[in-house]
Design a protein around this motif. Structure first.
Motif, PDB file in Angstrom:
ATOM      1  N   GLN A 162      17.782  17.523  80.926  1.00 55.44           N
ATOM      2  CA  GLN A 162      17.176  16.914  82.114  1.00 55.44           C
ATOM      3  C   GLN A 162      18.043  17.235  83.316  1.00 55.44           C
ATOM      4  O   GLN A 162      19.227  16.892  83.358  1.00 55.44           O
ATOM      5  N   ILE A 163      17.462  17.894  84.305  1.00 50.56           N
ATOM      6  CA  ILE A 163      18.241  18.351  85.456  1.00 50.56           C
ATOM      7  C   ILE A 163      18.038  17.476  86.686  1.00 50.56           C
ATOM      8  O   ILE A 163      18.760  17.613  87.670  1.00 50.56           O
ATOM      9  N   SER A 164      17.038  16.586  86.628  1.00 48.93           N
ATOM     10  CA  SER A 164      16.807  15.656  87.731  1.00 48.93           C
ATOM     11  C   SER A 164      15.972  14.504  87.184  1.00 48.93           C
ATOM     12  O   SER A 164      15.452  14.582  86.072  1.00 48.93           O
ATOM     13  N   PRO A 165      15.828  13.420  87.928  1.00 43.92           N
ATOM     14  CA  PRO A 165      15.023  12.307  87.429  1.00 43.92           C
ATOM     15  C   PRO A 165      13.583  12.681  87.116  1.00 43.92           C
ATOM     16  O   PRO A 165      12.923  12.003  86.332  1.00 43.92           O
ATOM     17  N   THR A 166      13.097  13.788  87.676  1.00 43.46           N
ATOM     18  CA  THR A 166      11.693  14.166  87.467  1.00 43.46           C
ATOM     19  C   THR A 166      11.521  15.549  86.860  1.00 43.46           C
ATOM     20  O   THR A 166      10.408  16.082  86.841  1.00 43.46           O
ATOM     21  N   SER A 167      12.599  16.162  86.346  1.00 45.49           N
ATOM     22  CA  SER A 167      12.488  17.532  85.844  1.00 45.49           C
ATOM     23  C   SER A 167      13.305  17.765  84.582  1.00 45.49           C
ATOM     24  O   SER A 167      14.437  17.292  84.462  1.00 45.49           O
ATOM     25  N   LEU A 168      12.706  18.509  83.666  1.00 48.71           N
ATOM     26  CA  LEU A 168      13.398  19.033  82.493  1.00 48.71           C
ATOM     27  C   LEU A 168      13.586  20.531  82.674  1.00 48.71           C
ATOM     28  O   LEU A 168      12.791  21.194  83.335  1.00 48.71           O
ATOM     29  N   LEU A 169      14.637  21.060  82.035  1.00 45.19           N
ATOM     30  CA  LEU A 169      14.859  22.497  82.022  1.00 45.19           C
ATOM     31  C   LEU A 169      14.879  22.960  80.569  1.00 45.19           C
ATOM     32  O   LEU A 169      15.666  22.467  79.760  1.00 45.19           O
ATOM     33  N   ILE A 170      13.997  23.887  80.245  1.00 46.60           N
ATOM     34  CA  ILE A 170      13.955  24.492  78.915  1.00 46.60           C
ATOM     35  C   ILE A 170      14.584  25.871  79.032  1.00 46.60           C
ATOM     36  O   ILE A 170      14.095  26.723  79.780  1.00 46.60           O
ATOM     37  N   THR A 171      15.676  26.080  78.310  1.00 49.01           N
ATOM     38  CA  THR A 171      16.418  27.333  78.401  1.00 49.01           C
ATOM     39  C   THR A 171      16.263  28.130  77.118  1.00 49.01           C
ATOM     40  O   THR A 171      16.454  27.588  76.019  1.00 49.01           O
ATOM     41  N   ILE A 172      15.906  29.396  77.254  1.00 49.93           N
ATOM     42  CA  ILE A 172      15.759  30.304  76.125  1.00 49.93           C
ATOM     43  C   ILE A 172      16.816  31.390  76.278  1.00 49.93           C
ATOM     44  O   ILE A 172      16.876  32.058  77.315  1.00 49.93           O
ATOM     45  N   PRO A 173      17.677  31.572  75.268  1.00 50.45           N
ATOM     46  CA  PRO A 173      18.762  32.559  75.395  1.00 50.45           C
ATOM     47  C   PRO A 173      18.244  33.959  75.693  1.00 50.45           C
ATOM     48  O   PRO A 173      17.143  34.342  75.289  1.00 50.45           O
ATOM     49  N   ASP A 174      19.066  34.735  76.373  1.00 53.73           N
ATOM     50  CA  ASP A 174      18.677  36.091  76.751  1.00 53.73           C
ATOM     51  C   ASP A 174      18.462  36.996  75.547  1.00 53.73           C
ATOM     52  O   ASP A 174      17.763  38.001  75.635  1.00 53.73           O
ATOM     53  N   ASP A 175      19.089  36.646  74.403  1.00 50.56           N
ATOM     54  CA  ASP A 175      18.915  37.497  73.225  1.00 50.56           C
ATOM     55  C   ASP A 175      17.597  37.217  72.506  1.00 50.56           C
ATOM     56  O   ASP A 175      17.310  37.814  71.471  1.00 50.56           O
ATOM     57  N   ASN A 176      16.798  36.295  73.058  1.00 44.61           N
ATOM     58  CA  ASN A 176      15.461  36.025  72.527  1.00 44.61           C
ATOM     59  C   ASN A 176      14.423  36.232  73.629  1.00 44.61           C
ATOM     60  O   ASN A 176      13.771  35.280  74.063  1.00 44.61           O
ATOM     61  N   PRO A 177      14.275  37.436  74.126  1.00 46.18           N
ATOM     62  CA  PRO A 177      13.343  37.655  75.245  1.00 46.18           C
ATOM     63  C   PRO A 177      11.905  37.390  74.812  1.00 46.18           C
ATOM     64  O   PRO A 177      11.466  37.830  73.758  1.00 46.18           O
ATOM     65  N   ILE A 178      11.202  36.648  75.629  1.00 42.17           N
ATOM     66  CA  ILE A 178       9.794  36.377  75.367  1.00 42.17           C
ATOM     67  C   ILE A 178       9.019  36.599  76.660  1.00 42.17           C
ATOM     68  O   ILE A 178       9.583  36.587  77.756  1.00 42.17           O
ATOM     69  N   SER A 179       7.729  36.786  76.522  1.00 39.60           N
ATOM     70  CA  SER A 179       6.891  36.987  77.701  1.00 39.60           C
ATOM     71  C   SER A 179       6.441  35.638  78.241  1.00 39.60           C
ATOM     72  O   SER A 179       6.492  34.618  77.550  1.00 39.60           O
ATOM     73  N   PHE A 180       5.975  35.657  79.485  1.00 39.51           N
ATOM     74  CA  PHE A 180       5.519  34.412  80.107  1.00 39.51           C
ATOM     75  C   PHE A 180       4.282  33.855  79.409  1.00 39.51           C
ATOM     76  O   PHE A 180       3.974  32.678  79.529  1.00 39.51           O
ATOM     77  N   SER A 181       3.584  34.684  78.666  1.00 35.27           N
ATOM     78  CA  SER A 181       2.400  34.208  77.949  1.00 35.27           C
ATOM     79  C   SER A 181       2.754  33.210  76.854  1.00 35.27           C
ATOM     80  O   SER A 181       1.911  32.451  76.390  1.00 35.27           O
ATOM     81  N   HIS A 182       4.014  33.215  76.443  1.00 33.75           N
ATOM     82  CA  HIS A 182       4.452  32.279  75.404  1.00 33.75           C
ATOM     83  C   HIS A 182       4.821  30.905  75.979  1.00 33.75           C
ATOM     84  O   HIS A 182       4.953  29.939  75.224  1.00 33.75           O
ATOM     85  N   CYS A 183       5.006  30.822  77.272  1.00 33.23           N
ATOM     86  CA  CYS A 183       5.483  29.574  77.883  1.00 33.23           C
ATOM     87  C   CYS A 183       4.598  28.363  77.575  1.00 33.23           C
ATOM     88  O   CYS A 183       5.122  27.284  77.270  1.00 33.23           O
ATOM     89  N   PRO A 184       3.267  28.486  77.639  1.00 29.58           N
ATOM     90  CA  PRO A 184       2.440  27.312  77.325  1.00 29.58           C
ATOM     91  C   PRO A 184       2.642  26.797  75.904  1.00 29.58           C
ATOM     92  O   PRO A 184       2.555  25.592  75.669  1.00 29.58           O
ATOM     93  N   TYR A 185       2.911  27.697  74.948  1.00 26.04           N
ATOM     94  CA  TYR A 185       3.154  27.270  73.578  1.00 26.04           C
ATOM     95  C   TYR A 185       4.436  26.446  73.492  1.00 26.04           C
ATOM     96  O   TYR A 185       4.517  25.466  72.751  1.00 26.04           O
TER      97      TYR A 185
END
Length: 342
Positions: A55-78
Motif C-alpha cells: 500500500q503506497i497511499s491511503p487510497t492506492s495499492l502497488l502491484i510489482t512484478i519483477p523484471d525477470d517475469n516480463p508480461i504484457s499489459f493484456s495480463h493486467c486485468p487477470y
C-alpha cells in the motif's frame, strides 16, 4: 512492471490480509518488515507470475512484478481481478464491510471486516479441506507440500520432476521450493494423482476428496464460476455440503470465503474459544453450533465476522500482532486442537 489499484477510504492492507489462517498458508507470504504480500498469481495462459502487493497511499495499492517475469499489459486485468478477490475490494464486499461496521462498533473502530481469501475459489475450497481433522501445523505443511509439488510439475509429460540433488529438505520456514498453488488443470492432467497427493503432499485421505472435486469440475458436474455468481446463501450452502469431504465446518468455511457470513465455521478451535474466552466449560461438539448462534446472532447476517474478530483478538493477546509474527511461529497460532470437525 508496476500496476496501481485504487482502494476504498479507510482500507489498510495489513488489516485486510493478516486476519485469517489462509494468509499464513503457502504460497501466501506476508513480509512484516515492509507490510507486503507476496505470492504467485495465474495469467491467462495458466502460467504463474510472482507479485508483490503493497500500500503506497491511503487510497492506492502497488502491484510489482519483477523484471525477470516480463508480461504484457493484456495480463493486467487477470492480476488485478485476483488481487480484488483476495482483498475483497469489489463494491459488493465494500458494502458488506460498511454494513457490518454499522452493527459492530468495535469492528469499525479496529477496521476489521475483510477476511482474507485466496485468488481462486478452488484454492479456498481445497484449503478448507486441509483445515479438517488436522492441527494447524499439519495444515500448513500440507499447503506447502502442494506448492512444492506444483513447482515440480511437468504437465506436458504428466509427471513430477525429481527434486534437485543437494537441495535441503523443505521445512515450514523454507519457501525456496514453493511454486504456485496447483490449479485444477494441472492436477487433472497428472498421472497417479491421488497417490501423489497422498504421499508427496501428505494429504492422507484428503487426497481423494481433492481429486473428486477436480474430477467433478473437469467433467462439468461442478461449475465454480457459476457458484461464485450465486447470491442466495440458502441455495449455495447445500451445494457446498454435497461436495465430497465437505461437512459443516469445511462448507461453512468455504461459505464464509464466498461472502456469506451467517454460518460460523465451528470446530474444536471454536470449542476451545468458548471454554477459555467465554467460560462455557460445557461446550462440546454437540452444542457448539447452538452456542455460536446464541453468541453471534445479534450481528446477523455477519455472525462469522464477529466470531473471527474475537478469534483474532485472542490470538493477538497471546502471541502479539499476527502481522508481525515470523512464519516459523504460524504453527502456534491455533490452540492445541488436533481434530477439526468436518
Amino acid at each position: 512492471m508496476e500496476i496501481k489499484m485504487k482502494v476504498p477510504k479507510g482500507f489498510e492492507l495489513e488489516k485486510a490480509v493478516c486476519n485469517h489462517g489462509f494468509f499464513m498458508m503457502a504460497p501466501n507470504r506476508w513480509m512484516p518488515s515492509t507490510k507486503t504480500l507476496v505470492r504467485p498469481l495465474r495469467l491467462r495462459d495458466q502460467l504463474s507470475v510472482t507479485v508483490s502487493i503493497s500500500q503506497i497511499s491511503p487510497t492506492s495499492l502497488l502491484i510489482t512484478i519483477p523484471d525477470d517475469n516480463p508480461i504484457s499489459f493484456s495480463h493486467c486485468p487477470y492480476i488485478t481481478d485476483q488481487v480484488t478477490r483476495m482483498l475483497r475490494l469489489s463494491p459488493t464486499e465494500e458494502a458488506r464491510v460498511k454494513e457490518f461496521h454499522r452493527l459492530h462498533a468495535d469492528a469499525a473502530k479496529k477496521g476489521f471486516g475483510r477476511l482474507f481469501r485466496n485468488p481462486s475459489l478452488f484454492e479456498d475450497l481445497i484449503k478448507s479441506l486441509l483445515l479438517c481433522s488436522s492441527s494447524f501445523q499439519k495444515t500448513l505443511e500440507m499447503a506447502e507440500g502442494l506448492c512444492v509439488l506444483q513447482k515440480r510439475l511437468d504437465v506436458k509429460e504428466g509427471l513430477v520432476r525429481n527434486a534437485k540433488r543437494g537441495r535441503k529438505k523443505a521445512s515450514d520456514c523454507d519457501e525456496e521450493s514453493w511454486g504456485n498453488f496447483p490449479s485444477i488443470e494441472e492436477l487433472a492432467l497428472l498421472d497417479n494423482k491421488e497417490n501423489l497427493l497422498r504421499n508427496n503432499c501428505k494429504l492422507g485421505y484428503r487426497a481423494r476428496w481433492v481429486m473428486l472435486l477436480v474430477q467433478n469440475v473437469t467433467k462439468g458436474k461442478i461449475c465454480l464460476m457459476d457458484l461464485e455468481k450465486l447470491f442466495d446463501g440458502n441455495q449455495l450452502y447445500p451445494i457446498l455440503r454435497s461436495f465430497n469431504g465437505f461437512g459443516d465446518f469445511a462448507a461453512s468455511n468455504a461459505f464464509m470465503c464466498m461472502g456469506f457470513y451467517d454460518r460460523v465455521p465451528c470446530d474444536t478451535e471454536t470449542i476451545r474459544h468458548f471454554k477459555q474466552v467465554h467460560g462455557r466449560i460445557d461446550c462440546d461438539h454437540k452444542n457448539v453450533w447452538a452456542m455460536a448462534n446464541e453468541r453471534y446472532d445479534m450481528y446477523a447476517p455477519f455472525q462469522a465476522l464477529a466470531y473471527w474478530l474475537e478469534m483474532v483478538d485472542y490470538y493477538e493477546i497471546n502471541l502479539g500482532k499476527l502481522s508481525l509474527l515470523d512464519r516459523c511461529r504460524y504453527k502456534n497460532v491455533a490452540g492445541t486442537s488436533i481434530d477439526r470437525s468436518s
